[in-house]
Scaffold this motif. Structure first.
Motif, PDB file in Angstrom:
ATOM      1  N   THR A  59       1.049   5.547  -0.453  1.00  0.00           N
ATOM      2  CA  THR A  59       0.341   6.825  -0.452  1.00  0.00           C
ATOM      3  C   THR A  59       0.840   7.647  -1.632  1.00  0.00           C
ATOM      4  O   THR A  59       2.040   7.784  -1.834  1.00  0.00           O
ATOM      5  N   SER A  60      -0.093   8.178  -2.384  1.00  0.00           N
ATOM      6  CA  SER A  60       0.258   8.975  -3.558  1.00  0.00           C
ATOM      7  C   SER A  60       0.804  10.328  -3.138  1.00  0.00           C
ATOM      8  O   SER A  60       0.331  10.945  -2.194  1.00  0.00           O
ATOM      9  N   HIS A  61       1.800  10.774  -3.887  1.00  0.00           N
ATOM     10  CA  HIS A  61       2.354  12.114  -3.678  1.00  0.00           C
ATOM     11  C   HIS A  61       2.277  12.896  -4.980  1.00  0.00           C
ATOM     12  O   HIS A  61       3.213  13.572  -5.367  1.00  0.00           O
ATOM     13  N   THR A 107       0.855  -1.169   0.000  1.00  0.00           N
ATOM     14  CA  THR A 107       0.000   0.000   0.000  1.00  0.00           C
ATOM     15  C   THR A 107       0.899   1.230   0.000  1.00  0.00           C
ATOM     16  O   THR A 107       1.791   1.354   0.829  1.00  0.00           O
ATOM     17  N   GLY A 155      -4.436   9.673  -1.547  1.00  0.00           N
ATOM     18  CA  GLY A 155      -4.927   8.513  -0.823  1.00  0.00           C
ATOM     19  C   GLY A 155      -4.083   7.291  -1.092  1.00  0.00           C
ATOM     20  O   GLY A 155      -3.243   7.284  -1.991  1.00  0.00           O
ATOM     21  N   PRO A 156      -4.307   6.259  -0.354  1.00  0.00           N
ATOM     22  CA  PRO A 156      -3.507   5.054  -0.547  1.00  0.00           C
ATOM     23  C   PRO A 156      -3.915   4.270  -1.789  1.00  0.00           C
ATOM     24  O   PRO A 156      -5.076   4.262  -2.184  1.00  0.00           O
TER      25      PRO A 156
END
Length: 182
Positions: free
Chosen positions: A52-54, A50, A105-106
């Protein structure tokens, strides 16, 4: 896929009998985690993580990467078409081909980490490491004396102590994983 087979291990150690066949797999199995700790995954494996978007990219933790299987938002939405994504197999960075951003979000990413095939230099490093580990157990019984041979490590390497000879580290140097980005 193992770094070395039992037959390859016995050949490296000049063992012609079956007397050590029960013990050698323990040494063979110990090679991959040590080598992979230095150069990343060698043997192919499926990884689910999983992330997290950056914004413009997703960064995989285990590199190199052989292939991307799926990228799915954890909270809502359908899986992305992996053909619409570009993957840098060395760094593990995923971007969208159309340059759009990943929603915040993930994301659950499933991929195959590893090298596809074991490079000959990595296989040689594994054989030398096996020989070193075997020799530390049986050296005195086989006439090895002191630390004056090629298997001596005179200074500890940070994180490895005396388990990995310098010649193994030198063979693995071209395959070192890039530094991680936090």
């Amino acid at each position: 896929m193992a770094l070395l087979t039992l037959a390859e291990a016995k050949q490296q150690l000049d063992i012609e009998t079956t007397g050590h066949d029960a013990e050698l797999p323990l040494y063979i199995d110990a090679l991959a985690p040590v080598i992979e700790g230095y150069i990343g995954p060698v043997e192919n494996r499926i990884v689910t993580e999983t992330i997290t978007s950056h914004g413009p990219a997703l960064c995989l933790r285990q590199t190199p990467v052989v292939s991307l299987t799926s990228v799915t938002p954890v909270l809502e939405g359908a899986a992305l078409d992996v053909a619409s994504l570009a993957l840098d197999t060395v760094t593990g960075v995923i971007i969208r081909r159309d340059r759009s951003l990943f929603c915040p979000g993930p994301w659950t990413v499933v991929y195959v980490a590893g090298r596809g095939t074991v490079p000959a230099t990595v296989k040689l490093a594994a054989a030398i490491l096996l020989q070193h580990l075997w020799r530390t157990q049986y050296g005195a019984a086989r006439g090895a004396v002191g630390g004056s041979d090629d298997y001596a490590v005179t200074e500890p390497v940070v994180g490895f102590g005396y388990a990995v000879p310098n010649r193994v580290l030198e063979l693995l140097e071209p395959y070192k994983t890039p530094p991680a980005v936090a």
